[in-house]
Design a protein around this motif. Structure first.
Motif, mmCIF file in Angstrom:
data_model
loop_
_atom_site.group_PDB
_atom_site.id
_atom_site.type_symbol
_atom_site.label_atom_id
_atom_site.label_comp_id
_atom_site.label_asym_id
_atom_site.label_seq_id
_atom_site.Cartn_x
_atom_site.Cartn_y
_atom_site.Cartn_z
ATOM 1 N N SER A 10 26.743 31.076 26.077
ATOM 2 C CA SER A 10 27.580 31.964 25.267
ATOM 3 C C SER A 10 27.765 33.351 25.880
ATOM 4 O O SER A 10 28.567 34.143 25.388
ATOM 5 C CB SER A 10 27.004 32.092 23.852
ATOM 6 O OG SER A 10 25.713 32.666 23.904
ATOM 7 N N ASN A 11 27.065 33.667 26.948
ATOM 8 C CA ASN A 11 27.257 34.942 27.641
ATOM 9 C C ASN A 11 28.268 34.861 28.772
ATOM 10 O O ASN A 11 28.612 35.874 29.380
ATOM 11 C CB ASN A 11 25.924 35.448 28.211
ATOM 12 C CG ASN A 11 25.007 35.925 27.114
ATOM 13 O OD1 ASN A 11 25.371 36.771 26.326
ATOM 14 N ND2 ASN A 11 23.822 35.345 27.058
ATOM 15 N N THR A 12 28.745 33.647 29.078
ATOM 16 C CA THR A 12 29.671 33.459 30.195
ATOM 17 C C THR A 12 31.037 33.062 29.674
ATOM 18 O O THR A 12 31.160 32.236 28.775
ATOM 19 C CB THR A 12 29.148 32.359 31.145
ATOM 20 O OG1 THR A 12 27.873 32.761 31.656
ATOM 21 C CG2 THR A 12 30.094 32.126 32.301
ATOM 22 N N LEU A 13 32.073 33.684 30.255
ATOM 23 C CA LEU A 13 33.435 33.290 29.934
ATOM 24 C C LEU A 13 34.267 33.282 31.203
ATOM 25 O O LEU A 13 33.883 33.849 32.220
ATOM 26 C CB LEU A 13 34.054 34.176 28.861
ATOM 27 C CG LEU A 13 34.125 35.667 29.101
ATOM 28 C CD1 LEU A 13 35.502 36.066 29.573
ATOM 29 C CD2 LEU A 13 33.793 36.384 27.812
ATOM 30 N N TYR A 14 35.406 32.603 31.122
ATOM 31 C CA TYR A 14 36.316 32.442 32.257
ATOM 32 C C TYR A 14 37.685 32.930 31.841
ATOM 33 O O TYR A 14 38.115 32.706 30.706
ATOM 34 C CB TYR A 14 36.403 30.965 32.677
ATOM 35 C CG TYR A 14 35.050 30.377 32.953
ATOM 36 C CD1 TYR A 14 34.427 30.583 34.178
ATOM 37 C CD2 TYR A 14 34.365 29.670 31.986
ATOM 38 C CE1 TYR A 14 33.165 30.075 34.430
ATOM 39 C CE2 TYR A 14 33.103 29.158 32.226
ATOM 40 C CZ TYR A 14 32.512 29.365 33.446
ATOM 41 O OH TYR A 14 31.255 28.866 33.684
ATOM 42 N N THR A 15 38.386 33.597 32.769
ATOM 43 C CA THR A 15 39.733 34.070 32.489
ATOM 44 C C THR A 15 40.665 33.688 33.629
ATOM 45 O O THR A 15 40.253 33.531 34.774
ATOM 46 C CB THR A 15 39.784 35.601 32.309
ATOM 47 O OG1 THR A 15 39.344 36.242 33.513
ATOM 48 C CG2 THR A 15 38.933 36.055 31.137
ATOM 49 N N GLY A 16 41.936 33.567 33.275
ATOM 50 C CA GLY A 16 43.002 33.367 34.243
ATOM 51 C C GLY A 16 44.198 34.154 33.764
ATOM 52 O O GLY A 16 44.399 34.320 32.560
ATOM 53 N N ALA A 17 45.014 34.653 34.703
ATOM 54 C CA ALA A 17 46.123 35.516 34.297
ATOM 55 C C ALA A 17 47.280 35.433 35.284
ATOM 56 O O ALA A 17 47.253 34.680 36.253
ATOM 57 C CB ALA A 17 45.632 36.955 34.165
ATOM 58 N N ASP A 18 48.285 36.256 35.016
ATOM 59 C CA ASP A 18 49.503 36.306 35.812
ATOM 60 C C ASP A 18 49.236 36.676 37.270
ATOM 61 O O ASP A 18 50.035 36.385 38.149
ATOM 62 C CB ASP A 18 50.463 37.320 35.175
ATOM 63 C CG ASP A 18 51.859 37.234 35.748
ATOM 64 O OD1 ASP A 18 52.295 36.117 36.080
ATOM 65 O OD2 ASP A 18 52.516 38.286 35.850
ATOM 66 N N ASP A 19 48.096 37.293 37.540
ATOM 67 C CA ASP A 19 47.750 37.690 38.913
ATOM 68 C C ASP A 19 47.208 36.523 39.743
ATOM 69 O O ASP A 19 46.792 36.707 40.884
ATOM 70 C CB ASP A 19 46.743 38.839 38.906
ATOM 71 C CG ASP A 19 45.434 38.499 38.210
ATOM 72 O OD1 ASP A 19 45.232 37.325 37.816
ATOM 73 O OD2 ASP A 19 44.610 39.410 38.042
#
Length: 139
Positions: A10-19
């Protein structure tokens, strides 16, 4: 554009974006200003924006990403330098959803190519063996 918690941490997350970057974040790692910082970043693998990030609840260390570059990717999150597997699907890959009971199946919703059922190769793919393959396409 996309964000997801790791189902096992629960302390780790992943992101993805326009970059076109995939990032792993640890909420416990704070910069001088007290803000979370990315603990790993892949800037090279996606050829366009990352539309979805989908961690597997059934396979430890496994995350799938979809991108406007028309490719689904499978990652071992312990090493984000390069994906374990890639599969071109036609049309931007907007959403990826893991099967709730089968660790090897993944649904892909594609911008111009309907949707597809993918096989992720089970435990072999996470170990760098067999990768993503098309099971069925629906247009």
């Amino acid at each position: 554009w996309a964000v997801a918690f790791d189902p096992r941490d629960s302390n780790t997350l992943y992101t993805g974006a326009d970059d076109a970057q995939l990032k792993r974040w640890d909420l416990r790692a704070a910069a001088d200003g007290g803000e979370p910082v990315a603990t790993a970043t892949n800037r090279r693998s996606h050829g366009a924006g990352v539309c979805c990030v989908s961690p597997s609840r059934l396979r430890e260390h496994c995350v799938a990403t979809g991108s406007y570059d028309e490719t689904a990717r499978l990652w071992d999150v312990r090493q984000l330098r390069a994906p374990v597997s890639e599969l071109g699907l036609g049309g931007g890959v907007w959403r990826l959803k893991w099967h709730p009971e089968r660790a090897d199946l993944l649904l892909a919703a594609c911008m111009h190519a309907g949707f597809a059922v993918l096989s992720s190769g089970g435990a072999q793919a996470a170990a760098g063996g067999e990768g993503l393959s098309l099971v069925a396409r629906y247009e």
